[in-house]
Each structure stands twice: as C-alpha cells, then as structure tokens.
Design an enzyme around this catalytic site. Structure first.
Site, mmCIF file in Angstrom:
data_model
loop_
_atom_site.group_PDB
_atom_site.id
_atom_site.type_symbol
_atom_site.label_atom_id
_atom_site.label_comp_id
_atom_site.label_asym_id
_atom_site.label_seq_id
_atom_site.Cartn_x
_atom_site.Cartn_y
_atom_site.Cartn_z
ATOM 1 N N GLY A 29 0.819 -1.212 0.000
ATOM 2 C CA GLY A 29 0.000 0.000 0.000
ATOM 3 C C GLY A 29 0.851 1.259 0.000
ATOM 4 O O GLY A 29 2.062 1.200 -0.221
ATOM 5 N N ASN A 30 0.206 2.377 0.258
ATOM 6 C CA ASN A 30 0.941 3.642 0.316
ATOM 7 C C ASN A 30 0.304 4.560 1.363
ATOM 8 O O ASN A 30 -0.711 4.228 1.954
ATOM 9 C CB ASN A 30 0.972 4.307 -1.062
ATOM 10 C CG ASN A 30 -0.407 4.643 -1.570
ATOM 11 O OD1 ASN A 30 -1.069 5.529 -1.049
ATOM 12 N ND2 ASN A 30 -0.865 3.924 -2.591
ATOM 13 N N ARG A 31 0.913 5.685 1.581
ATOM 14 C CA ARG A 31 0.530 6.567 2.688
ATOM 15 C C ARG A 31 -0.522 7.609 2.338
ATOM 16 O O ARG A 31 -0.717 8.546 3.095
ATOM 17 C CB ARG A 31 1.773 7.294 3.215
ATOM 18 C CG ARG A 31 2.788 6.379 3.841
ATOM 19 C CD ARG A 31 3.917 7.189 4.456
ATOM 20 N NE ARG A 31 5.000 6.319 4.902
ATOM 21 C CZ ARG A 31 4.962 5.619 6.023
ATOM 22 N NH1 ARG A 31 3.918 5.703 6.818
ATOM 23 N NH2 ARG A 31 5.968 4.849 6.352
ATOM 24 N N SER A 32 -1.170 7.488 1.222
ATOM 25 C CA SER A 32 -2.177 8.495 0.875
ATOM 26 C C SER A 32 -3.364 8.429 1.845
ATOM 27 O O SER A 32 -3.918 7.362 2.086
ATOM 28 C CB SER A 32 -2.682 8.256 -0.545
ATOM 29 O OG SER A 32 -3.734 9.144 -0.811
#
Ligand code: C5P
Length: 229
Positions: A29-32
């Site tokens: 995933g990512n930090r958005s």
C-alpha cells in the site's frame, strides 16, 4: 454558500491509495490519506456539481458526500473509473495508484517455513489509469485531471518531473505537489502548481486541501468554461 459555478457538471473523483494483495491478509500500500481527493469531491459538490467519489481504502469521514463507490486494488479502481468515465464531464485522478502489483496472489496465507528464507514477491506493472482515461475520452470535451506527488528538493526537480509527467500522461491538467519532509501526504495543507498538457503553469495554490481543491476547480473552469446558457 459557495458560488454555484459547477452546476450540473458531472464529476468523478478518485481518492485514497490502492492496496495490492500479496495474499488474503497482506498487501502493498501507500501513505495516501485521501484527504485531498475528498476535499475535491466536497468542493465540487458545494459548487453545484453532481459528484461520484471513488474511494480506495479511505479512513477519513465521508459525511455529506452524495455518491461514494468503494474500491481496494488498482484493478478495482480501474474498473470503477472506466465504467463511470463515459458519463462524466470531468474526471480527476487523485488516488495514489500502485505502479506494481504482485504477479501471483495465492488463495491462502503465505506461510513462513522454518529454516527457509523469504520467498521473493514477483511484481508486474499496473496499467496507468490516468493515461488510459486521457487517451480514451469518455465523451467529447471531457476534462481529465491528474495529480503528481513528487519528492525532491527545492532546486526545481519536483516541478521538472511534474511537467514531464504532464506531457507524458496526456491529461488536460496535472496538479503537481511536493511530498515528503512533512508535506502533502497525511497533512492538512498542500502546495501545488497546476500545469496544462504542455507543462505550462495554469495556476499555483497553497493552503488547506479545501483551498487547493477550489483552485483546481477554478483551473478546470479556465480550460473548459461551461457552455453559454
Ligand atoms: O506516475 P505517477 O504515479 O506519479 O502519476 C500520478 C497520476 O497518475 C495520478 O493522477 C494517479 O492517480 C495516476 N495514476 C494512474 N494509474 C497508475 C499510476 C498513476 O492513474 N497506474
């Protein structure tokens, strides 16, 4: 009350970050946080647009938003965007999309085998949804907007990369925002430069994500003024 300058415009905004399954319990995933995309959806709705928010793994409140479609992976996000785009006057890709996904996703959890090292995770490239939306316009005159979260120093490579991306992706507007070092992701404020498909600056904005959202809608109206009544 906000100016009703987007009245009857049909808008689709993606927000959040995709999760690419590794197995049934793990993902890349990512930090958005999704806050900028949610702010864009709210601003458009307040200005009179008919808005669908396509949310990928949002944990922010969505109260007041009239139409929300929930997705998880890039494949799901792509499917939702491609099915909604034909009816939209403006499509905004704010979501942080994973560039790569695991090539194989086993149906059961990957086990740790004692004495054996970790198995490598093979990755394959995801389709570029923004480029696809820009290429196959859902309808004539449709405006396609992308975002470019760029890391880099103040020497200008943030803007340089963003402008090159604008030309490559073919979107009508690209919102370039510097991230990292406490900027952009997960914060309440943003600082952006909005460029057109040629990489020329259309507008600059700085402030809360809502203020930046309003600046993006102003830029959309600039490149595509509503037809005279
Ligand atoms: O290349 P980059 O990921 O920085 O581009 C960012 C823009 O492209 C964002 O608007 C993002 O939503 C979109 N994007 C996409 N599909 C991908 C990767 C990015 O639509 N696979």
């Amino acid at each position: 009350q906000a100016a009703q300058d987007l009245t009857d415009l049909r808008v689709v905004v993606s927000a959040g970050g995709t999760r690419e399954p590794i197995d049934p319990v793990r993902f890349i995933g990512n930090r958005s946080s999704g806050r900028q995309g949610i702010a864009l959806a709210r601003a458009a709705q307040d200005r009179g647009a008919r808005v669908t928010l396509v949310g990928a793994n949002l944990s922010e409140p969505l109260d007041g938003l009239e139409d929300v479609v929930t997705v998880g992976s890039t494949a799901e996000l792509r499917e939702a965007m491609l099915s909604l785009a034909p009816d939209a006057d403006v499509v905004v890709m704010t979501a942080a999309v994973a560039d790569f996904r695991p090539a194989h996703t086993p149906a059961s959890k990957i086990k740790k085998v004692p004495g054996q090292g970790p198995a490598p995770i093979e990755l394959v490239e995801n389709p570029d949804i923004l480029a696809e939306l820009a290429r196959d316009r859902g309808r004539p005159g449709q405006v396609v907007v992308g975002f470019a979260a760029e890391t880099g120093d103040a020497s200008g490579d943030v803007w340089h990369h963003g402008r090159a991306k604008a030309r490559r992706k073919g979107a009508d507007l690209l919102v370039i925002n510097p991230v990292g070092h406490g900027k952009g992701f997960g914060t309440d404020t943003n600082e952006v430069t909005i460029v057109d498909a040629q990489g020329e600056t259309v507008a600059q904005a700085q402030g809360t994500k809502r203020e930046v959202a309003d600046a993006v809608w102003d830029a959309v109206l600039k490149v595509s003024p509503p037809p005279a009544a």
